[in-house]
Design a protein around this motif. Structure first.
Motif, PDB file in Angstrom:
ATOM      1  N   GLU A  19     109.962 -55.483  70.099  1.00 49.20           N
ATOM      2  CA  GLU A  19     109.443 -54.607  69.305  1.00 49.20           C
ATOM      3  C   GLU A  19     110.284 -54.473  67.948  1.00 49.20           C
TER       4      GLU A  19
ATOM      5  N   GLU B 290     116.129 -51.239  75.016  1.00 48.75           N
ATOM      6  CA  GLU B 290     115.573 -50.278  75.020  1.00 48.75           C
ATOM      7  C   GLU B 290     114.190 -50.850  75.351  1.00 48.75           C
TER       8      GLU B 290
ATOM      9  N   PRO C 195     111.764 -52.777  84.482  1.00 48.82           N
ATOM     10  CA  PRO C 195     112.920 -52.848  83.941  1.00 48.82           C
ATOM     11  C   PRO C 195     114.181 -53.256  84.249  1.00 48.82           C
TER      12      PRO C 195
ATOM     13  N   GLU D  86     110.261 -50.427  76.956  1.00 52.30           N
ATOM     14  CA  GLU D  86     109.251 -49.607  77.231  1.00 52.30           C
ATOM     15  C   GLU D  86     108.115 -50.170  78.224  1.00 52.30           C
ATOM     16  N   THR D  87     107.415 -49.789  79.108  1.00 50.12           N
ATOM     17  CA  THR D  87     106.503 -50.124  80.068  1.00 50.12           C
ATOM     18  C   THR D  87     105.042 -49.953  79.764  1.00 50.12           C
ATOM     19  N   SER D  88     104.094 -50.757  79.999  1.00 50.33           N
ATOM     20  CA  SER D  88     102.838 -50.396  79.802  1.00 50.33           C
ATOM     21  C   SER D  88     102.195 -50.469  81.238  1.00 50.33           C
TER      22      SER D  88
ATOM     23  N   LYS E 114     114.669 -53.955  71.590  1.00 53.25           N
ATOM     24  CA  LYS E 114     113.623 -53.191  71.973  1.00 53.25           C
ATOM     25  C   LYS E 114     112.583 -53.809  72.477  1.00 53.25           C
TER      26      LYS E 114
ATOM     27  N   ARG F  77     108.811 -54.209  74.896  1.00 55.02           N
ATOM     28  CA  ARG F  77     107.797 -53.628  75.752  1.00 55.02           C
ATOM     29  C   ARG F  77     107.229 -54.594  76.655  1.00 55.02           C
TER      30      ARG F  77
END
Length: 87
Positions: A75, A57, A35, A59-61, A24, A26
């Motif tokens: 993460e 997995e 991604p 996640e984007t900010s 995972k 970010r």
């Protein structure tokens, strides 16, 4: 990407992992990765490692003011552990 792969390999070795099942991450808003782009490079970089075939997995900010906006942050990892090597 190479730094991330080295970090995961070091954690896996420290934990006596036999396989990385999931990774995972970010992606910071300024990390220059989408991604899809990250996935492509991860698949190539993880060939012939414990991470090959691991589920990603991502996640984007979109927070440009985040202090780690330029980074890819590990993460968590899901690993198979060799219980016989645990102390």
């Amino acid at each position: 990407m190479s730094h991330l792969i080295q970090t995961i390999e070091a954690i896996a070795q420290e934990q006596n992992a036999t396989k990385i099942l999931a990774v995972k991450v970010r992606l910071g808003a300024l990390s220059h990765f989408s991604p899809e782009h990250f996935t492509y490079h991860f698949v190539i970089a993880s060939r012939h490692t414990l991470m090959e075939g691991a589920r990603l997995e991502i996640e984007t900010s979109d927070d440009l003011t985040d202090p780690i906006a330029q980074d890819v942050v590990l993460e968590s990892l899901d690993m198979e552990i060799n219980e016989a090597l645990q102390s």
